[in-house]
Design a protein around this motif. Sequence first.
Motif, short mmCIF file in Angstrom:
data_model
loop_
_atom_site.label_atom_id
_atom_site.label_comp_id
_atom_site.label_asym_id
_atom_site.label_seq_id
_atom_site.Cartn_x
_atom_site.Cartn_y
_atom_site.Cartn_z
N VAL A 250 -13.85 4.38 -2.85
CA VAL A 250 -13.39 4.22 -1.47
C VAL A 250 -13.75 5.44 -0.63
O VAL A 250 -13.45 6.58 -0.99
N ASN A 251 -14.39 5.18 0.51
CA ASN A 251 -14.67 6.21 1.50
C ASN A 251 -13.48 6.30 2.44
O ASN A 251 -13.10 5.31 3.07
N VAL A 252 -12.87 7.48 2.56
CA VAL A 252 -11.70 7.62 3.43
C VAL A 252 -12.10 7.81 4.89
O VAL A 252 -11.25 7.86 5.78
N ASN A 253 -13.42 7.95 5.14
CA ASN A 253 -13.96 8.01 6.50
C ASN A 253 -13.34 9.13 7.34
O ASN A 253 -12.85 8.91 8.45
N GLY A 254 -13.35 10.32 6.79
CA GLY A 254 -12.85 11.47 7.52
C GLY A 254 -13.03 12.73 6.71
O GLY A 254 -13.43 12.70 5.54
N ALA B 5 -3.39 6.70 1.16
CA ALA B 5 -2.97 5.62 2.06
C ALA B 5 -4.15 4.75 2.47
O ALA B 5 -3.96 3.66 3.02
N THR B 6 -5.37 5.21 2.20
CA THR B 6 -6.57 4.47 2.63
C THR B 6 -6.65 3.10 1.96
O THR B 6 -6.92 2.09 2.60
N ALA B 7 -6.46 3.09 0.64
CA ALA B 7 -6.52 1.85 -0.13
C ALA B 7 -5.91 2.13 -1.50
O ALA B 7 -6.06 3.24 -2.02
N PRO B 8 -5.23 1.16 -2.08
CA PRO B 8 -4.61 1.41 -3.38
C PRO B 8 -5.58 1.22 -4.54
O PRO B 8 -6.49 0.40 -4.48
N GLY B 9 -5.40 2.02 -5.59
CA GLY B 9 -6.02 1.74 -6.87
C GLY B 9 -7.49 2.00 -7.03
O GLY B 9 -8.13 1.46 -7.94
N ALA B 10 -8.09 2.83 -6.18
CA ALA B 10 -9.52 3.13 -6.35
C ALA B 10 -9.73 4.03 -7.57
O ALA B 10 -8.85 4.78 -7.97
N MET C 246 0.82 -1.19 0.00
CA MET C 246 0.00 0.00 0.00
C MET C 246 0.87 1.26 0.00
O MET C 246 0.53 2.27 -0.58
N THR C 247 2.04 1.18 0.65
CA THR C 247 2.92 2.34 0.70
C THR C 247 3.53 2.65 -0.66
O THR C 247 4.04 3.74 -0.87
N ASP C 248 3.49 1.66 -1.58
CA ASP C 248 4.05 1.88 -2.91
C ASP C 248 3.08 2.61 -3.83
O ASP C 248 3.45 3.01 -4.93
N PHE C 249 1.85 2.77 -3.40
CA PHE C 249 0.84 3.43 -4.23
C PHE C 249 0.95 4.94 -4.04
O PHE C 249 0.48 5.49 -3.05
N LYS C 250 1.60 5.60 -4.98
CA LYS C 250 1.79 7.05 -4.90
C LYS C 250 1.49 7.68 -6.26
O LYS C 250 2.40 8.10 -6.98
N PRO C 251 0.23 7.75 -6.63
CA PRO C 251 -0.14 8.34 -7.93
C PRO C 251 0.05 9.85 -7.91
O PRO C 251 0.13 10.48 -6.84
N THR C 252 0.11 10.43 -9.09
CA THR C 252 0.17 11.88 -9.20
C THR C 252 -1.25 12.44 -9.16
O THR C 252 -2.14 11.94 -9.84
#
Length: 252
Positions: free
Chosen positions: A190-194, A107-112, A1-7
């Motif tokens: 994905v809901n980030v719940n915040g 950071a919530t979830a990758p690839g949404a 999950m930490t590798d998911f860093k889209p622009t």
Amino acid sequence: MTDFKPTLSVITVVYNNVRDIDRTMLSVLNQTYPRIEYIIVDGLSTDGTLEIINRYKNRIAKLISEKDEGIYDAMNKGLAVATGDYVIFMNSGDEFYSPDTVAGVFATAPGADIYYGETEMIDDKGQSLGRRRHAAPKQFTWRSFKYGMSVSHQAIYIRRYLTKPYDPRYKLSADIDWILSAAKKAKKIVNVNGYVARYMVGGMSKTKHRESLTERFDIMKRYYGLVPTLLNHTVIAFNLGWYWVWHRRTND
């Protein structure tokens, strides 16, 4: 999950808003997330807005300053030059909820296909008015707007390839159509719940409220059908009236 860093392409549209543009820009520029493409579309401001923008020009990916045909025309100009994996609009007067908002979203979830969260309303002095009247749904789909715009455009991150230009026939409510169009195509939401954004109340949809409502009805009729939209607007009117009785404001 930490590798998911889209622009993320963040687009700010502004015209003659010297009072608020600095606050909005700093909320973007001070994000801890490193991969942000910041795009500003200015309607050729004459009140000092451009001077403030130019203070940070070395940190802006793209600046367009020219006359436009309204807010959605300006937003389309920003979309046309965006190159990020995701796109979000943070227009002048609005801001990310905190400096680590974008980092927390991804950071919530990758690839949404879409990430979304809650919005805090603020007045023109930056004071909190609390959460929007429409709470973000636990699970968002394209049907979630049937009782109103439950996610504001400042609180929704959309894969850029799912987006389309804003429909020029709508001058005040094209953001509803834009989000619904993307949501119909999305497979993972994905809901980030915040809280992810602060939205300053007002704008053209308030000063031209009747026209805005007419556009919203037309958009919802296209997506949900005439009879369901008529019935849903009965619920919308009741909920609005009840909220007004208790709070003496709408917090839309």
